[in-house]
Scaffold this motif. Structure first.
Motif, PDB file in Angstrom:
ATOM      1  N   GLU A  21       0.855  -1.190   0.000  1.00 52.97           N
ATOM      2  CA  GLU A  21       0.000   0.000   0.000  1.00 52.97           C
ATOM      3  C   GLU A  21       0.891   1.240   0.000  1.00 52.97           C
ATOM      4  O   GLU A  21       1.712   1.401  -0.903  1.00 52.97           O
ATOM      5  CB  GLU A  21      -0.972  -0.050   1.178  1.00 52.97           C
ATOM      6  N   ASP A  22       0.801   2.118   1.008  1.00 51.88           N
ATOM      7  CA  ASP A  22       1.621   3.339   1.009  1.00 51.88           C
ATOM      8  C   ASP A  22       2.903   3.169   1.818  1.00 51.88           C
ATOM      9  O   ASP A  22       3.647   4.130   2.024  1.00 51.88           O
ATOM     10  CB  ASP A  22       0.813   4.513   1.563  1.00 51.88           C
ATOM     11  N   THR A  23       3.205   1.945   2.256  1.00 54.82           N
ATOM     12  CA  THR A  23       4.389   1.684   3.077  1.00 54.82           C
ATOM     13  C   THR A  23       5.536   1.173   2.222  1.00 54.82           C
ATOM     14  O   THR A  23       5.368   0.257   1.413  1.00 54.82           O
ATOM     15  CB  THR A  23       4.071   0.640   4.167  1.00 54.82           C
ATOM     16  N   ILE A  24       6.708   1.792   2.400  1.00 48.18           N
ATOM     17  CA  ILE A  24       7.922   1.358   1.732  1.00 48.18           C
ATOM     18  C   ILE A  24       8.678   0.412   2.666  1.00 48.18           C
ATOM     19  O   ILE A  24       8.821   0.686   3.857  1.00 48.18           O
ATOM     20  CB  ILE A  24       8.804   2.558   1.368  1.00 48.18           C
ATOM     21  N   ILE A  25       9.138  -0.705   2.128  1.00 52.94           N
ATOM     22  CA  ILE A  25       9.870  -1.701   2.914  1.00 52.94           C
ATOM     23  C   ILE A  25      11.258  -1.877   2.311  1.00 52.94           C
ATOM     24  O   ILE A  25      11.397  -2.209   1.132  1.00 52.94           O
ATOM     25  CB  ILE A  25       9.134  -3.052   2.937  1.00 52.94           C
ATOM     26  N   LEU A  26      12.274  -1.641   3.114  1.00 50.51           N
ATOM     27  CA  LEU A  26      13.664  -1.807   2.687  1.00 50.51           C
ATOM     28  C   LEU A  26      14.353  -2.807   3.614  1.00 50.51           C
ATOM     29  O   LEU A  26      14.363  -2.617   4.833  1.00 50.51           O
ATOM     30  CB  LEU A  26      14.411  -0.479   2.720  1.00 50.51           C
ATOM     31  N   SER A  27      14.923  -3.865   3.043  1.00 49.50           N
ATOM     32  CA  SER A  27      15.587  -4.905   3.823  1.00 49.50           C
ATOM     33  C   SER A  27      17.076  -4.603   3.959  1.00 49.50           C
ATOM     34  O   SER A  27      17.705  -4.106   3.018  1.00 49.50           O
ATOM     35  CB  SER A  27      15.407  -6.264   3.152  1.00 49.50           C
ATOM     36  N   PHE A  28      17.632  -4.931   5.130  1.00 49.78           N
ATOM     37  CA  PHE A  28      19.071  -4.794   5.324  1.00 49.78           C
ATOM     38  C   PHE A  28      19.791  -5.912   4.581  1.00 49.78           C
ATOM     39  O   PHE A  28      19.324  -7.053   4.555  1.00 49.78           O
ATOM     40  CB  PHE A  28      19.419  -4.817   6.810  1.00 49.78           C
ATOM     41  N   PRO A  29      20.939  -5.614   3.979  1.00 48.90           N
ATOM     42  CA  PRO A  29      21.615  -6.608   3.147  1.00 48.90           C
ATOM     43  C   PRO A  29      22.273  -7.732   3.922  1.00 48.90           C
ATOM     44  O   PRO A  29      22.496  -8.807   3.371  1.00 48.90           O
ATOM     45  CB  PRO A  29      22.663  -5.781   2.393  1.00 48.90           C
ATOM     46  N   THR A  38       6.658   5.400   5.857  1.00 47.16           N
ATOM     47  CA  THR A  38       5.918   6.213   4.892  1.00 47.16           C
ATOM     48  C   THR A  38       6.593   7.574   4.795  1.00 47.16           C
ATOM     49  O   THR A  38       7.316   8.000   5.711  1.00 47.16           O
ATOM     50  CB  THR A  38       4.456   6.389   5.314  1.00 47.16           C
ATOM     51  N   THR A  39       6.369   8.267   3.699  1.00 45.59           N
ATOM     52  CA  THR A  39       6.902   9.612   3.509  1.00 45.59           C
ATOM     53  C   THR A  39       5.751  10.580   3.242  1.00 45.59           C
ATOM     54  O   THR A  39       4.637  10.164   2.898  1.00 45.59           O
ATOM     55  CB  THR A  39       7.882   9.657   2.327  1.00 45.59           C
ATOM     56  N   ASN A  40       6.023  11.879   3.395  1.00 48.89           N
ATOM     57  CA  ASN A  40       4.997  12.882   3.094  1.00 48.89           C
ATOM     58  C   ASN A  40       5.625  14.062   2.349  1.00 48.89           C
ATOM     59  O   ASN A  40       6.835  14.086   2.083  1.00 48.89           O
ATOM     60  CB  ASN A  40       4.289  13.349   4.370  1.00 48.89           C
ATOM     61  N   ARG A  41       4.816  15.043   2.017  1.00 51.41           N
ATOM     62  CA  ARG A  41       5.288  16.175   1.224  1.00 51.41           C
ATOM     63  C   ARG A  41       6.242  17.079   1.978  1.00 51.41           C
ATOM     64  O   ARG A  41       6.929  17.906   1.375  1.00 51.41           O
ATOM     65  CB  ARG A  41       4.082  16.989   0.732  1.00 51.41           C
ATOM     66  N   PHE A  63      11.954   8.322  13.191  1.00 51.91           N
ATOM     67  CA  PHE A  63      11.489   9.498  12.458  1.00 51.91           C
ATOM     68  C   PHE A  63      12.702  10.165  11.821  1.00 51.91           C
ATOM     69  O   PHE A  63      13.784  10.206  12.399  1.00 51.91           O
ATOM     70  CB  PHE A  63      10.781  10.483  13.391  1.00 51.91           C
ATOM     71  N   ALA A  64      12.535  10.682  10.614  1.00 55.71           N
ATOM     72  CA  ALA A  64      13.610  11.410   9.946  1.00 55.71           C
ATOM     73  C   ALA A  64      13.016  12.519   9.103  1.00 55.71           C
ATOM     74  O   ALA A  64      11.887  12.415   8.615  1.00 55.71           O
ATOM     75  CB  ALA A  64      14.443  10.465   9.077  1.00 55.71           C
ATOM     76  N   ASN A  65      13.785  13.592   8.932  1.00 56.19           N
ATOM     77  CA  ASN A  65      13.363  14.653   8.029  1.00 56.19           C
ATOM     78  C   ASN A  65      14.581  15.252   7.333  1.00 56.19           C
ATOM     79  O   ASN A  65      15.716  15.101   7.791  1.00 56.19           O
ATOM     80  CB  ASN A  65      12.572  15.749   8.764  1.00 56.19           C
ATOM     81  N   PHE A  66      14.346  15.892   6.231  1.00 59.99           N
ATOM     82  CA  PHE A  66      15.427  16.514   5.476  1.00 59.99           C
ATOM     83  C   PHE A  66      15.827  17.807   6.166  1.00 59.99           C
ATOM     84  O   PHE A  66      15.012  18.712   6.350  1.00 59.99           O
ATOM     85  CB  PHE A  66      14.977  16.798   4.043  1.00 59.99           C
ATOM     86  N   ASN A  67      17.096  17.887   6.562  1.00 59.97           N
ATOM     87  CA  ASN A  67      17.563  19.056   7.296  1.00 59.97           C
ATOM     88  C   ASN A  67      18.970  19.414   6.826  1.00 59.97           C
ATOM     89  O   ASN A  67      19.954  18.824   7.263  1.00 59.97           O
ATOM     90  CB  ASN A  67      17.566  18.780   8.806  1.00 59.97           C
ATOM     91  N   PRO A  68      19.077  20.386   5.906  1.00 63.96           N
ATOM     92  CA  PRO A  68      20.390  20.754   5.367  1.00 63.96           C
ATOM     93  C   PRO A  68      21.216  21.622   6.307  1.00 63.96           C
ATOM     94  O   PRO A  68      22.365  21.928   6.019  1.00 63.96           O
ATOM     95  CB  PRO A  68      20.031  21.525   4.098  1.00 63.96           C
ATOM     96  N   LYS A  69      20.655  22.027   7.435  1.00 65.24           N
ATOM     97  CA  LYS A  69      21.375  22.917   8.335  1.00 65.24           C
ATOM     98  C   LYS A  69      22.558  22.191   8.967  1.00 65.24           C
ATOM     99  O   LYS A  69      22.464  21.029   9.346  1.00 65.24           O
ATOM    100  CB  LYS A  69      20.451  23.449   9.424  1.00 65.24           C
TER     101      LYS A  69
END
Length: 352
Positions: A21-29, A38-41, A63-69
């Protein structure tokens, strides 16, 4: 999608993406774990880390967000550079000695903690005044160490995931040393020979020694696919095997796994074998338990660590027993181990 986890010098790429659905799943190698998010705008990520080696329901939110500071540089009052005599859970029955190795560049710090069973791998963090933190996240472990340093003494807390925490203390001590990892696990005085019986990944009986190993140099690796130190050691053993197998080196890797059934234990071992393209002989030890491993290798005083490696010469005699593994995160310690081990293998093989 490409998501990269950076732990100091280590770079882990997560690219095996699936969607639900709207969930992204990434497996560790390298481990049986994954990120679901999930991500948002607003360029925010909300999700969970699932570590299936600790059970189907073991998860930690993130939780993570884009922070160029850029982080502001603070005036430093203390210096963490150097070697630190460290004690986790001090003055308790669970006390563990360690050697902290830390490098500091302005406010940025990296390093690791060596113990007699392995190292904490690639730690990275920040110091602000006298307060610091170091962390690592590799798909098997989520480590956080934070505390304060004053007058060359550290008071801190160590967290492993959401299931364990303890305090630790450290003193600056450039001369501090741990026991030699080749001296901790030994053959019992009354041990008659080195032999064992286990199952192959095909479910067949396997006895060591046998005709296939007769006259060869053999490394017996007691390990688990859930164990980061074991995977660091396996990476090195692959290099060793590829270089010396044609000259008479064999590696027998025995998996003690974080699951109960033989079928699931085999599945985890096969995943490792295929993922790293390993041609070792793989055996199934059973459940991840030092007590079970000690029963299988009753000729040893005790198996206290995953990994533990036994080096056997062409004459069938045990030449070295190495407890734990201090990998690339330990820098010069690892390089010295590689040099010493390569020399040992060449000597046992009769390579001039």
């Amino acid at each position: 999608m490409l998501l990269v986890v950076n732990n100091a010098e280590e770079r882990i790429e997560l690219t095996n993406e699936t969607n639900k659905e709207d969930t992204i799943i990434l497996s560790f190698p390298n481990f049986d774990s994954e990120l679901r998010f999930t991500t948002n705008r607003k360029k925010e990520i909300h999700g969970f880390w699932f570590n299936y080696n600790k059970g189907a329901n073991y998860k930690i939110p993130f939780f993570a967000n884009f922070n160029p500071k850029q982080r502001k540089t603070e005036e430093l009052s203390e210096n963490l550079n150097g070697k630190w005599e460290t004690h986790f859970s001090p003055e308790t029955n669970d006390e563990e000695d360690a050697l902290g190795i830390i490098s500091q560049n302005k406010n940025h710090i990296t390093g690791t903690f060596r113990t007699e069973t392995g190292d904490y791998r690639f730690l990275e963090g920040y110091i602000n005044g006298s307060k610091f933190y170091l962390s690592a996240f590799d798909g098997s472990h989520a480590f956080l160490l934070n505390g304060t340093v004053k007058d060359q003494k550290i008071q801190g807390l160590f967290y492993s995931g959401n299931h364990y925490s303890t305090n630790f203390i450290a003193n600056y001590n450039p001369d501090y040393k741990l026991r030699d990892p080749d001296s901790i696990t030994i053959l019992k005085k009354n041990a008659q020979d080195f032999s064992f019986d286990l199952k192959t990944i095909d479910g067949k009986d396997y006895h060591f020694p046998n005709e296939d190993t007769k006259g060869k140099v053999v490394i017996i690796q007691i390990m688990g696919t859930w164990c980061p130190n074991c995977m660091d050691e396996t990476n090195y053993y692959k290099e060793l095997f590829d270089k010396y197998h044609s000259k008479g080196l064999e590696i027998i890797s025995i998996g003690y796994e974080a699951t109960d059934s033989f079928e699931n234990q085999v599945k985890k071992i096969l995943t490792l074998k295929q993922r790293k393209n390993l041609d070792f002989t793989f055996l199934v030890g059973g459940k991840a338990s030092k007590e079970i491993a000690s029963e299988h290798f009753s000729m040893l005083n005790e198996v206290i660590s995953f990994p533990t490696s036994i080096y056997i010469g062409r004459d069938g005699e045990v030449k070295r027993i190495h407890t734990g593994f201090n990998g690339p995160g330990t820098g010069e310690v690892y390089l010295e181990y590689v040099k010493k081990t390569n020399a040992l293998i060449e000597s046992l093989l009769g390579i001039q």
